[in-house]
Design an enzyme around this catalytic site. Sequence first.
Site: not given
Length: 367
Positions: A164-165
């Site tokens: 995830d970012r």
Amino acid sequence: MAAPPGGAGIVWQTPANPPEPHDYVISNGRRYVRPYYFEFISHVKNRWAGKTIVDLFTDEFKGRSREYYVRAVKCGRLQVDGQMVHKDYVVKSSQKISHFLHRHEPPVLAGDISILQNEVDVVTICKPPSVPVHPCGQYRKNTVVGILQAEHGLTPLFPVHRLDRLVSGLLIFAKNAERAERFRQQIEAGLLQKEYVAKVVGVFPDGEIGGGAGKEANGKQALTRFQRICTDGTHSIVLCRPVTGRTHQIRVHLKYTGYPIANDELYLSGDFCPRSIKGTSAGTEMAPSDSDNSAADHGNKDAETDEGFDTDPMCTNCPNLAPVGYDGDEEGLWLHCVRYTGPDWSYECPYPDWAFLGSVSTKKMKL
């Protein structure tokens, strides 16, 4: 075919244009991308057919005004099948729409992307938080893949897994399709073991704990094994071994064990915008391929205006570097990938600074 709008000095980019080192600006602890002219290309969906070009964009992409779209059509910033059209032009299914924009990408935290191993057909890196792995939404150059290409000449790269970012840590890339396929087969056969560390609220129980055992609401199995590494009485560092790979699995399972990640706004209260998408919808570029969430101007307080780029009179984000609506108020999630192991290989990543509680050294812990 109509020529792209703009003067002779404008160079319109497409996804085929690679990121380059001079595209980036480091300011106030963030990595910005100098705005650039970009042609978004999409095709008319069946549900869009029968609408005028202006109605289509006004209804579907609300971040810009109807007046903007009327001007964009009149000056050729919106074209259909490579031709300028009038504002009442009715689109048909499968027609190509080009939206020519002065593109502003959201900034990311300016941490270095450290190359850990650079082998013949594999490269591993330590991903900083807030940087997406590959192009998505508003991000194209401000991605791990883009930065590695611009600053290290590493291309093509095939992500073996994703983070995830806002998650940091180990990322593995294959350098060719053949090696990527071998990784894929090992993943599908369930031969990979993954390890993360998280900083959670409270004193996590000693011994191994299973989180999320059984089936989720969608009927899919989900299981994560947790083991406390250390604690200071307020927080704990926990080793997380996901057996399955569901969306936000570690974050969800830690929440339901009663020890959520200590800076995870989404799973601490449930009242916040998901941190993994924060920054991706604000100021959206309003092309058919982008998010259709509307933007709100929060001031762009960290977006410097003197970094050497030409402003555009049609641009709704200029004169700032960051797009309108980017709040710039985020930090990395306290979740970090430390190890991936396969049948005949193992790759590791150093622990982040937040994983050291007082005098306890997690690097010396035998996991």
